[in-house]
Scaffold this active site. Structure first.
Site, PDB file in Angstrom:
ATOM      1  N   LYS A 185       0.881  -1.178   0.000  1.00 27.48           N
ATOM      2  CA  LYS A 185       0.000   0.000   0.000  1.00 27.48           C
ATOM      3  C   LYS A 185       0.917   1.227   0.000  1.00 27.48           C
ATOM      4  CE  LYS A 185      -1.824   3.009   2.047  1.00 27.48           C
ATOM      5  NZ  LYS A 185      -1.647   4.437   1.677  1.00 27.48           N
ATOM      6  N   GLU A 260       9.217   1.261  11.177  1.00 27.04           N
ATOM      7  CA  GLU A 260      10.284   2.232  10.911  1.00 27.04           C
ATOM      8  C   GLU A 260       9.628   3.598  11.020  1.00 27.04           C
ATOM      9  OE1 GLU A 260      13.328   1.466  10.513  1.00 27.04           O
ATOM     10  OE2 GLU A 260      13.473  -0.493   9.553  1.00 27.04           O
ATOM     11  N   CYS A 294      13.383  10.559   7.255  1.00 21.66           N
ATOM     12  CA  CYS A 294      13.222  10.111   8.643  1.00 21.66           C
ATOM     13  C   CYS A 294      14.543  10.223   9.395  1.00 21.66           C
ATOM     14  CB  CYS A 294      12.692   8.699   8.677  1.00 21.66           C
ATOM     15  SG  CYS A 294      13.638   7.603   7.640  1.00 21.66           S
ATOM     16  N   GLU A 393       9.568  15.933  15.221  1.00 28.63           N
ATOM     17  CA  GLU A 393      10.030  15.881  13.848  1.00 28.63           C
ATOM     18  C   GLU A 393       9.337  16.972  13.033  1.00 28.63           C
ATOM     19  OE1 GLU A 393       8.932  12.155  12.132  1.00 28.63           O
ATOM     20  OE2 GLU A 393      10.927  11.965  11.278  1.00 28.63           O
TER      21      GLU A 393
END
Ligand code: NAD
Length: 491
Positions: A185, A260, A294, A393
């Site tokens: 996906k 992750e 990331c 983040e």
């Protein structure tokens, strides 16, 4: 060559279909999602807005492939298939890069590097297929004990938009190599390159159902994947918030999950560092992919003695950075979408309210359309350790600098976030290199470099809220298999 890519993109333009059992398949809802070019904010294509019925079709195709074909393909033959796909990706690298460039707003060099990395993942995992094996274990007299590494079966892969090709490569490459079949996906903002890769896989001989792509929104088809009882393992790369939802859904049926998630990774510079080497690496670690990485090095921790001179040099470098449309191939392209741009603006406005000083900003070029999602790279200083700019983040090109006193303080600051994905340390002192690597709680620590040029061989994953499980490298294959112990009593 260029003319060919244009033709291919034209052929693909207008409507992208799911790819299930080696067949382009419309979603059953009849609804679509527009594909937006981040460089000008305009729609140029459509993907299927799939639902749980489409996901179920993909899982059934995958299961049938596993039971009837894939489980009978031996490891060496799997390796040859993966190698053929790697070669085909290389042959189509410019086409794939062009698709992802327009879809995600990537500068040309970045899009091409991502296509190269995708081919490399399949090459690496092709070579690993027939080297993955179990062990024999010394045990009681009269017994022989051995372990087998068996594939989980049907693996689900939920991919984010920031590096679709790379993350697909590390996740799907490892899963297929270990003998699994895959239902993928992609992120709703970044599907085009992956649909094309699935077509290439069919062309090189992957059996129908080994690799299936179902597009749509996360809260619809992504959620359906997380809950589907026919999915035997989930590999998720994305935000911590959604990672929690995936893990909760998977827990209901005890499905193993690799997560992750994000990071707030420190780049730590001691006074004895080689600054000529460090400065370009520090810059690249926050500027690459417009900070939407990331493992971005989004915090800069600098030993007090060189805080001012380093910030001055970095400030000069920041102010020379240029941002513009992806095809201009400047230092940065646009952000993926308007909501991401707004997110970065919100962080910067919070910084202003808190009185956090800005050292420098890059420039958005005049050619950048107002409708695109651009953000100038920004260097901030004296960011308090508990401010959200030092804790959360941003996922944009914003670097938060702060000073540290000594080694112990550097480790304390490095570990002072909920995350633990990556860290970079710049020092010439060999003893300190080891002490820092031991003291920092993160999945990867880089000494006198940042990121080791991507290294597909290097296991990657998080401590703390950055996730669990490892992808990349040989280590990933252990996560994509279940260990079975066989004890034979033969007297
Ligand atoms: P996201 O979590 O919103 O989306 C990631 C994927 O999850 C997409 O495919 C999305 O459609 C899907 N999704 C969304 N809601 C879902 C739901 N309820 N159920 C199932 N699937 C769902 O993240 P994003 O905005 O695509 O990516 C940015 C985030 O991903 C950042 O936090 C970044 O750090 C993280 N990220 C981590 C890594 C890594 O390797 N650690 C790599 C890339 C991105």
């Amino acid at each position: 060559m260029r003319a060919f890519f244009m033709v291919r993109m034209e052929e693909n333009a207008g409507m992208q279909l799911n790819y299930i059992a080696n067949t382009s398949t419309p979603g059953s809802s009849g609804r679509t999602i527009p594909v937006i070019d981040p460089s000008d904010g305009q729609p140029f294509d459509e993907i299927q807005r799939s639902n749980s019925a489409d996901l179920d079709s993909a899982v059934q195709a995958a299961r049938q492939c596993l039971d009837t074909v894939w489980s009978k393909v031996n490891a060496a033959e799997r390796g040859r298939l993966l190698m053929r796909l790697s070669a085909s990706i290389t042959a189509h690298a410019d086409e794939l890069a062009a698709l992802e460039q327009r879809d995600c707003g990537k500068p040309t060099r970045q899009a091409r590097a991502d296509a190269t990395a995708l081919a490399r993942y399949f090459e690496f995992y092709a070579g690993a297929c027939d080297k993955l094996h179990g062990e024999t274990i010394p045990f009681l007299d009269g017994y022989s004990v051995l372990t087998w590494r068996e594939p989980h079966g049907v693996t689900g892969h939920i991919i984010p938009w920031n590096y679709p090709m790379q993350i697909f490569g590390r996740s799907v490459g490892g899963a297929l190599a270990a003998g699994n079949v895959c239902v993928v996906k992609p992120a709703e903002d970044a599907c085009l390159s992956l649909i094309r890769v699935a077509q290439l896989a069919a062309e090189v001989g992957f059996p129908a159902g080994a690799l299936n792509i179902v597009t749509g929104y996360g809260h619809e088809v992504g959620d359906a994947l997380a809950r589907h009882p026919g999915i035997d393992h989930i590999s998720f790369t994305g935000s911590p918030r959604v990672g929690t939802l995936i893990q909760q859904a998977a827990a209901e049926r005890h499905c193993p999950v690799t997560l992750e998630l994000g990071g707030k990774s420190p780049q730590i510079v001691f006074a004895d560092a080689d600054l000529d080497a460090a400065i370009p690496a520090i810059l690249n670690a926050i500027v690459q992919n417009a900070g939407q990485t990331c493992s971005a090095g989004s915090r800069l921790l600098v030993e007090q003695a060189i805080y001012e001179p380093l910030l001055q040099r970095l400030g000069e470098a920041f102010s020379k950075l240029r941002v513009g449309p992806a095809a201009m191939d400047l230092d940065l392209g646009p952000l993926i979408r308007q909501s991401q741009q707004q997110r970065v603006w919100d962080f910067l406005s919070d910084a202003q309210v808190a009185g956090i000083p800005m050292v420098a900003q890059g420039q958005i070029v005049d050619e950048a359309p107002d409708t695109g999602f651009y953000q100038a790279p920004t260097l901030l200083r004296d960011v308090p350790v508990d401010h959200r700019l030092a804790q959360e983040e941003v996922f944009g090109p914003v670097l938060a600098a702060m000073a540290f006193r000594d080694e112990a303080h550097a480790i304390e600051l490095a570990n002072a976030t909920p995350f633990g994905l990556v860290a970079g340390v710049w020092t010439r002192d060999g003893g300190r290199q080891f002490r820092m690597a031991r003291g920092i709680r993160s999945g990867q620590v880089f000494i006198n470099n940042y990121g080791a040029a991507g290294g597909v061989e290097l296991p990657f994953g998080g401590f703390k809220s950055s996730g669990h499980g490892r992808e990349k490298g040989f280590e990933a294959l252990y996560g994509f298999t279940a260990l079975k112990t066989v004890a034979i009593r033969h007297g």
